[in-house]
Scaffold this active site. Structure first.
Site, PDB file in Angstrom:
ATOM      1  N   THR A 155       0.822  -1.069   0.096  1.00 20.94           N
ATOM      2  CA  THR A 155       0.077   0.174  -0.104  1.00 20.94           C
ATOM      3  C   THR A 155       1.002   1.201   0.073  1.00 20.94           C
ATOM      4  O   THR A 155       1.553   1.458   1.134  1.00 20.94           O
ATOM      5  CB  THR A 155      -1.019   0.027   1.318  1.00 20.94           C
ATOM      6  OG1 THR A 155      -1.597  -1.195   1.130  1.00 20.94           O
ATOM      7  CG2 THR A 155      -1.719   1.396   1.128  1.00 20.94           C
ATOM      8  N   LYS A 230      -7.022   1.904  -2.972  1.00 18.99           N
ATOM      9  CA  LYS A 230      -6.763   1.222  -1.547  1.00 18.99           C
ATOM     10  C   LYS A 230      -6.591   2.310  -0.710  1.00 18.99           C
ATOM     11  O   LYS A 230      -7.065   2.215   0.695  1.00 18.99           O
ATOM     12  CB  LYS A 230      -5.247   0.686  -1.885  1.00 18.99           C
ATOM     13  CG  LYS A 230      -4.636  -0.110  -0.270  1.00 18.99           C
ATOM     14  CD  LYS A 230      -5.581  -0.787   0.255  1.00 18.99           C
ATOM     15  CE  LYS A 230      -5.193  -1.374   1.657  1.00 18.99           C
ATOM     16  NZ  LYS A 230      -4.281  -2.178   1.528  1.00 18.99           N
TER      17      LYS A 230
END
Length: 353
Positions: A155, A230
């Site tokens: 991420t 995300k």
């Protein structure tokens, strides 16, 4: 389904493929191993097969995995258990031992892993680590070449993902960002959600691997779109947990049973699995780590930076971010992100007479 998805977005699950406006190679519902206990293999020099029979699925010959933390280790383990030929690397070599016992190979640098593998996955803790492992000294980029692929499941912010993509593609290799939605248990159970963007051809090649590690996958378009999705998802999740924590403490302060409150919430319109899963432990001030609080705060910080770049006010997320920062300062960085509740506990002192 018309109108639910933008034309460039493709959504698939382990069930028959669902397509918004374009078709993708169909994958069988069940992945079946060959008699040699390995999946049928392919190299990147061969185009993806259009064979849709239920007897086999073609996957890349050699798979690399960089980063074996709370998420990376179970993801790599699922690939090994499915019969994939996996080569691993981690800064702390001891974290590789369990996977080596299962049959994985080990290389001493990301460069060596990328050099000997057809496709390399990377799961790192933050943008700095992701860029360093990909592009730093003995980084994966030095082992990349034409017909290889690099899949970053970390991420990170969009700028970092684009920077890694540029370095990888400069070698002639393909790049796919594929951050995951899900924490430790979904990673262990192969129930992650992949939010992918980048080279569509690489997406189609690694789809069988994504299906081993996850329950669904989305192709969102150009590099940066997966990272953005995300961060939006984790921004919402972090804000939800902060609000839920406020509710738990308030229910106690006014004399309610917080466990009953959790049950009430679970049966209403605001029901969310995360509340029912983590709530009972939170009442007992227990925070077994599934998603570290420091990572949640990092994702909120990155999401707020993304919002600032497009002049989007995000006051709720900003307030939640401050609570996670307080919880970090209290020593809860490595606890589960539900430990944000600790930032809301006000300790009263009896007034002096």
């Amino acid at each position: 389904m018309a109108g639910l998805w933008a034309p460039s977005i493709l959504r698939t699950t382990n069930n028959p493929v669902l397509v918004a406006s374009t078709m993708v190679m169909m994958l069988p519902t069940t992945l079946t191993k060959t008699p040699s206990s390995r999946f049928t293999i392919m190299s990147f020099s061969s185009p993806p097969s259009s064979d849709t029979s239920d007897s086999q699925v073609k996957i890349p010959l050699r798979v690399g995995f960089l980063g074996l933390g709370i998420m990376g280790a179970p993801m790599a383990k699922n690939l090994i258990n499915a019969g994939c030929d996996v080569t691993v690397w981690n800064r702390t070599k001891g974290k590789c031992d369990q996977l080596l016992d299962l049959g994985a190979r080990y290389k001493s640098s990301p460069m060596e892993v990328a050099s000997c593998c057809d496709v390399t996955f990377a799961m790192l803790a933050d943008p700095e680590s992701a860029f360093d492992v990909a592009c730093g000294k003995e980084g994966a980029v030095q082992g990349m070449a034409a017909e290889k692929g690099y899949v970053d499941v970390s991420t990170v912010d969009g700028d970092t993902s684009k920077a890694i993509s540029e370095r990888i593609k400069a070698t002639g290799a393909m790049f796919l960002e594929a951050p995951v939605s899900g924490s430790k248990k979904p990673a262990e159970d192969g129930q992650l959600i992949f939010l992918t963007a980048g080279d569509r051809s690489l997406y189609e090649i690694v789809s069988p691997l994504l299906d081993i590690m996850g329950k669904s996958r989305f192709f969102l378009g150009d590099v940066g779109k997966g990272a953005a999705m995300k961060l939006v998802v984790n921004m919402i999740m972090g804000s939800m947990m902060a609000s839920f924590s406020e509710g738990l403490i308030l229910s106690q302060k006014v004399g309610l049973d917080p466990n009953v409150m959790i049950e009430v919430v679970s049966q209403g319109a605001i029901s969310a699995p995360v509340f029912s899963l983590k709530g009972p432990a939170m009442v007992q001030a227990k925070y077994p780590t599934a998603f570290p609080l420091k990572h949640q705060q990092k994702d909120l910080r990155l999401a707020l930076g993304m919002a600032e770049a497009v002049s989007q006010p995000s006051p709720v997320a900003a307030a939640a971010n401050e609570l996670y920062k307080i919880a970090k300062s209290q020593g809860h960085s490595d606890a589960d992100f539900s430990a944000v509740l600790e930032a809301l506990k006000i300790k009263f002192q009896s007034p002096e007479n």
